[in-house]
Write a protein that holds these residues in place. Structure first.
Motif, PDB file in Angstrom:
ATOM      1  N   GLU A 109       0.832  -1.206   0.000  1.00 25.33           N
ATOM      2  CA  GLU A 109       0.000   0.000   0.000  1.00 25.33           C
ATOM      3  C   GLU A 109       0.863   1.250   0.000  1.00 25.33           C
ATOM      4  O   GLU A 109       2.064   1.209   0.274  1.00 25.33           O
ATOM      5  CB  GLU A 109      -0.912   0.018   1.233  1.00 25.33           C
ATOM      6  CG  GLU A 109      -0.159   0.149   2.546  1.00 25.33           C
ATOM      7  CD  GLU A 109      -1.084   0.245   3.759  1.00 25.33           C
ATOM      8  OE1 GLU A 109      -2.092   0.980   3.697  1.00 25.33           O
ATOM      9  OE2 GLU A 109      -0.772  -0.412   4.770  1.00 25.33           O
ATOM     10  N   ASN A 110       0.199   2.372  -0.300  1.00 28.79           N
ATOM     11  CA  ASN A 110       0.790   3.694  -0.076  1.00 28.79           C
ATOM     12  C   ASN A 110      -0.259   4.567   0.588  1.00 28.79           C
ATOM     13  O   ASN A 110      -1.242   4.055   1.146  1.00 28.79           O
ATOM     14  CB  ASN A 110       1.347   4.296  -1.372  1.00 28.79           C
ATOM     15  CG  ASN A 110       0.272   4.632  -2.386  1.00 28.79           C
ATOM     16  OD1 ASN A 110      -0.932   4.441  -2.150  1.00 28.79           O
ATOM     17  ND2 ASN A 110       0.672   5.137  -3.529  1.00 28.79           N
ATOM     18  N   ASP A 111      -0.080   5.856   0.549  1.00 30.25           N
ATOM     19  CA  ASP A 111      -1.014   6.760   1.211  1.00 30.25           C
ATOM     20  C   ASP A 111      -2.282   6.999   0.402  1.00 30.25           C
ATOM     21  O   ASP A 111      -3.137   7.781   0.827  1.00 30.25           O
ATOM     22  CB  ASP A 111      -0.322   8.098   1.526  1.00 30.25           C
ATOM     23  CG  ASP A 111       0.391   8.694   0.317  1.00 30.25           C
ATOM     24  OD1 ASP A 111       0.661   7.954  -0.655  1.00 30.25           O
ATOM     25  OD2 ASP A 111       0.697   9.898   0.342  1.00 30.25           O
ATOM     26  N   LYS A 112      -2.439   6.320  -0.735  1.00 30.06           N
ATOM     27  CA  LYS A 112      -3.607   6.500  -1.595  1.00 30.06           C
ATOM     28  C   LYS A 112      -4.465   5.245  -1.741  1.00 30.06           C
ATOM     29  O   LYS A 112      -5.691   5.327  -1.820  1.00 30.06           O
ATOM     30  CB  LYS A 112      -3.166   6.945  -2.993  1.00 30.06           C
ATOM     31  CG  LYS A 112      -2.309   8.198  -3.046  1.00 30.06           C
ATOM     32  CD  LYS A 112      -3.054   9.446  -2.647  1.00 30.06           C
ATOM     33  CE  LYS A 112      -2.190  10.689  -2.805  1.00 30.06           C
ATOM     34  NZ  LYS A 112      -2.878  11.914  -2.359  1.00 30.06           N
ATOM     35  N   ILE A 113      -3.831   4.075  -1.820  1.00 27.37           N
ATOM     36  CA  ILE A 113      -4.518   2.868  -2.257  1.00 27.37           C
ATOM     37  C   ILE A 113      -3.730   1.652  -1.767  1.00 27.37           C
ATOM     38  O   ILE A 113      -2.583   1.791  -1.330  1.00 27.37           O
ATOM     39  CB  ILE A 113      -4.662   2.863  -3.800  1.00 27.37           C
ATOM     40  CG1 ILE A 113      -5.687   1.849  -4.293  1.00 27.37           C
ATOM     41  CG2 ILE A 113      -3.309   2.712  -4.471  1.00 27.37           C
ATOM     42  CD1 ILE A 113      -7.129   2.249  -4.082  1.00 27.37           C
ATOM     43  N   ALA A 114      -4.336   0.468  -1.816  1.00 26.51           N
ATOM     44  CA  ALA A 114      -3.667  -0.763  -1.371  1.00 26.51           C
ATOM     45  C   ALA A 114      -4.003  -1.906  -2.316  1.00 26.51           C
ATOM     46  O   ALA A 114      -5.032  -1.890  -3.008  1.00 26.51           O
ATOM     47  CB  ALA A 114      -4.081  -1.108   0.059  1.00 26.51           C
ATOM     48  N   PHE A 115      -3.125  -2.932  -2.317  1.00 24.26           N
ATOM     49  CA  PHE A 115      -3.280  -4.073  -3.217  1.00 24.26           C
ATOM     50  C   PHE A 115      -2.834  -5.356  -2.522  1.00 24.26           C
ATOM     51  O   PHE A 115      -2.153  -5.318  -1.498  1.00 24.26           O
ATOM     52  CB  PHE A 115      -2.415  -3.895  -4.481  1.00 24.26           C
ATOM     53  CG  PHE A 115      -2.667  -2.620  -5.226  1.00 24.26           C
ATOM     54  CD1 PHE A 115      -3.626  -2.563  -6.232  1.00 24.26           C
ATOM     55  CD2 PHE A 115      -1.945  -1.468  -4.928  1.00 24.26           C
ATOM     56  CE1 PHE A 115      -3.853  -1.381  -6.925  1.00 24.26           C
ATOM     57  CE2 PHE A 115      -2.171  -0.287  -5.616  1.00 24.26           C
ATOM     58  CZ  PHE A 115      -3.126  -0.244  -6.614  1.00 24.26           C
ATOM     59  N   ARG A 116      -3.182  -6.470  -3.124  1.00 21.42           N
ATOM     60  CA  ARG A 116      -2.603  -7.738  -2.677  1.00 21.42           C
ATOM     61  C   ARG A 116      -2.560  -8.732  -3.834  1.00 21.42           C
ATOM     62  O   ARG A 116      -3.346  -8.651  -4.783  1.00 21.42           O
ATOM     63  CB  ARG A 116      -3.351  -8.326  -1.492  1.00 21.42           C
ATOM     64  CG  ARG A 116      -4.767  -8.764  -1.755  1.00 21.42           C
ATOM     65  CD  ARG A 116      -5.331  -9.503  -0.538  1.00 21.42           C
ATOM     66  NE  ARG A 116      -6.775  -9.677  -0.638  1.00 21.42           N
ATOM     67  CZ  ARG A 116      -7.497 -10.398   0.213  1.00 21.42           C
ATOM     68  NH1 ARG A 116      -6.906 -11.020   1.223  1.00 21.42           N
ATOM     69  NH2 ARG A 116      -8.808 -10.506   0.073  1.00 21.42           N
ATOM     70  N   ALA A 117      -1.606  -9.658  -3.718  1.00 23.56           N
ATOM     71  CA  ALA A 117      -1.488 -10.787  -4.645  1.00 23.56           C
ATOM     72  C   ALA A 117      -1.648 -12.057  -3.828  1.00 23.56           C
ATOM     73  O   ALA A 117      -1.331 -12.087  -2.627  1.00 23.56           O
ATOM     74  CB  ALA A 117      -0.138 -10.758  -5.350  1.00 23.56           C
ATOM     75  N   TYR A 118      -2.095 -13.103  -4.481  1.00 19.31           N
ATOM     76  CA  TYR A 118      -2.419 -14.331  -3.768  1.00 19.31           C
ATOM     77  C   TYR A 118      -1.286 -15.346  -3.853  1.00 19.31           C
ATOM     78  O   TYR A 118      -0.650 -15.503  -4.899  1.00 19.31           O
ATOM     79  CB  TYR A 118      -3.718 -14.922  -4.318  1.00 19.31           C
ATOM     80  CG  TYR A 118      -4.896 -13.986  -4.146  1.00 19.31           C
ATOM     81  CD1 TYR A 118      -5.422 -13.747  -2.884  1.00 19.31           C
ATOM     82  CD2 TYR A 118      -5.448 -13.325  -5.242  1.00 19.31           C
ATOM     83  CE1 TYR A 118      -6.490 -12.879  -2.708  1.00 19.31           C
ATOM     84  CE2 TYR A 118      -6.517 -12.460  -5.078  1.00 19.31           C
ATOM     85  CZ  TYR A 118      -7.033 -12.236  -3.808  1.00 19.31           C
ATOM     86  OH  TYR A 118      -8.082 -11.369  -3.646  1.00 19.31           O
ATOM     87  N   GLY A 119      -1.055 -16.047  -2.737  1.00 20.22           N
ATOM     88  CA  GLY A 119       0.063 -16.969  -2.620  1.00 20.22           C
ATOM     89  C   GLY A 119      -0.322 -18.428  -2.759  1.00 20.22           C
ATOM     90  O   GLY A 119      -1.484 -18.784  -2.976  1.00 20.22           O
ATOM     91  N   LYS A 120       0.679 -19.279  -2.598  1.00 18.95           N
ATOM     92  CA  LYS A 120       0.513 -20.701  -2.872  1.00 18.95           C
ATOM     93  C   LYS A 120      -0.468 -21.389  -1.929  1.00 18.95           C
ATOM     94  O   LYS A 120      -1.110 -22.376  -2.297  1.00 18.95           O
ATOM     95  CB  LYS A 120       1.876 -21.393  -2.821  1.00 18.95           C
ATOM     96  CG  LYS A 120       2.617 -21.251  -1.503  1.00 18.95           C
ATOM     97  CD  LYS A 120       3.998 -21.872  -1.588  1.00 18.95           C
ATOM     98  CE  LYS A 120       4.775 -21.667  -0.288  1.00 18.95           C
ATOM     99  NZ  LYS A 120       6.141 -22.241  -0.364  1.00 18.95           N
ATOM    100  N   ALA A 121      -0.608 -20.879  -0.682  1.00 16.72           N
ATOM    101  CA  ALA A 121      -1.519 -21.520   0.271  1.00 16.72           C
ATOM    102  C   ALA A 121      -2.978 -21.398  -0.160  1.00 16.72           C
ATOM    103  O   ALA A 121      -3.827 -22.202   0.238  1.00 16.72           O
ATOM    104  CB  ALA A 121      -1.326 -20.918   1.663  1.00 16.72           C
ATOM    105  N   LEU A 122      -3.283 -20.377  -0.976  1.00 17.32           N
ATOM    106  CA  LEU A 122      -4.652 -20.185  -1.460  1.00 17.32           C
ATOM    107  C   LEU A 122      -4.922 -20.957  -2.744  1.00 17.32           C
ATOM    108  O   LEU A 122      -6.078 -21.148  -3.137  1.00 17.32           O
ATOM    109  CB  LEU A 122      -4.904 -18.693  -1.708  1.00 17.32           C
ATOM    110  CG  LEU A 122      -6.351 -18.267  -1.972  1.00 17.32           C
ATOM    111  CD1 LEU A 122      -7.204 -18.421  -0.715  1.00 17.32           C
ATOM    112  CD2 LEU A 122      -6.406 -16.832  -2.479  1.00 17.32           C
TER     113      LEU A 122
END
Length: 374
Positions: free
Chosen positions: A127-140
């Protein structure tokens, strides 16, 4: 003899002073105002001007206001410093002088952050001060909740929120600073890239390894490493290096694909399309793809966009997503930008503003700030 002594006495303090201060000039030669721009100055150039610089005891001063400005020592995963990063505002056709000198640096608030989230099925979030993200890992991977693309966490605060949201484990509800209501599913989500072989998107598995290269306060850079997969008969490996700067709605994404073929590989960047009507902008000539989603009742509206720096063969919209097609070569990086905004953050509140933001961002890429060190 007395005159010589006086000359030495006069020149020597000037020489010492020159070693304890250096000046950086940043010029904006374009017709665009630059706001919250994170700018890199080569560290080796600074050391040439200021070889005695103590990294634990220096400040960066705005020569006009005489106030300290935020900075970061960027390593890019190396043991040695690569760049000095500063964040500035700079009007069109103007310049700014910064002074580097001895002093105790103020403690500046971190504006970017990333981490591996093993407590949530190997998410990697940033994330930064504007927006956030995520990517999915092997456990999912191969579970009911698996998804292929990048996820967006919208924010209405400049504060960093990832850790609090994961701790609450209730991030699908807005508790006053935003939420995760973005749906990815089996698409590229908010601007992920994948090979496009035999007219089919060849999704990889989820990322298998991660590495943080820098982690704020102004820039965070990390790598996501993917195991090899069969992309329509072509064995491919991928490393994605993602950078998020303070003040920016978009990530810089550098993908490196390795495959055994001398021919260029077709790839696509995608943005998931909703069932209800939204506003779509496809600009093949400039490489800009923008989407203003339909409003989701109380959750507001998410905007998503991408900017490619390589030539676009075509852009189109299918039932599931907006797509932009280009080509990469074996073991040669491809760079593009992708990100999002939220109308409830009250900075970008309609489709026209979002598309203007993307156009402005692309113009900034074509007209970088010019830096000199003395």
């Amino acid at each position: 003899m007395k005159i010589l002594s006086l000359l030495i006495a006069f020149v020597l303090p000037l020489t010492i002073a020159a070693q304890n201060k250096t000046t950086i000039t940043i010029a904006n030669n374009s017709t665009l105002d630059r706001k919250e721009a994170v700018t890199a100055i080569k560290w080796e150039k600074i050391l040439l001007s200021y070889p005695q610089l103590d990294t634990s005891n220096f400040v960066v001063i705005n020569s006009v206001t005489q106030k300290q400005i935020p900075y970061q020592l960027e390593h890019r995963g190396q043991t040695t410093i690569q760049n000095l990063l500063v964040q500035i505002d700079l009007k069109a056709k103007s310049s700014l002088k910064l002074l580097i000198q001895k002093g105790k640096s103020e403690k500046f608030t971190a504006k970017t952050y990333a981490r591996f989230v093993p407590e949530r099925l190997d998410d990697f979030a940033w994330e930064n001060d504007k927006i956030a993200f995520r990517a999915y890992g092997k456990a999912l991977e191969k579970t009911e909740g698996d998804a292929y693309g990048f996820d967006v966490w919208v924010k209405s605060t400049s504060k960093l929120v990832l850790n609090d949201r994961y701790k609450r484990n209730d991030y699908h509800i807005d508790h006053g600073d935003g939420l995760d209501y973005y749906h990815v599913g089996y698409t590229l989500g908010a601007g992920n890239m994948a090979p496009f072989v035999k007219d089919t998107i060849r999704y990889s598995g989820n990322y298998q390894q991660w590495k943080i290269l820098d982690n704020g306060p102004l820039r965070t850079t990390f790598q996501l490493i993917y195991d090899s997969w069969n992309a329509g008969g072509i064995k491919i490996q991928a490393v994605k290096t993602i950078t998020i700067d303070a003040g920016s709605q978009l990530n810089r994404i550098e993908n490196l694909y390795t495959f055994n073929d001398t021919k260029p590989l077709a790839v696509v960047v995608g943005i998931i399309k909703r069932e209800k009507p939204g506003v779509i902008s496809l600009n093949e000539q400039q490489g800009i793809m923008g989407y203003w989603e339909p409003t989701f009742e109380k959750d507001g509206t998410t905007a998503v966009g991408s900017i490619l720096t390589s030539p676009i063969e075509t852009m189109w919209v299918n039932k599931e997503q907006l797509l932009a097609k280009t080509f990469v070569k074996n073991n040669e990086p491809i760079i593009y930008y992708a990100g999002a905004a939220w109308d409830k953050a009250e900075k970008i509140t309609n489709a026209q503003q979002w598309f203007k933001y993307l156009d402005h961002f692309q113009e900034e890429l074509k007209n970088p700030l010019v830096v000199s060190v003395k």
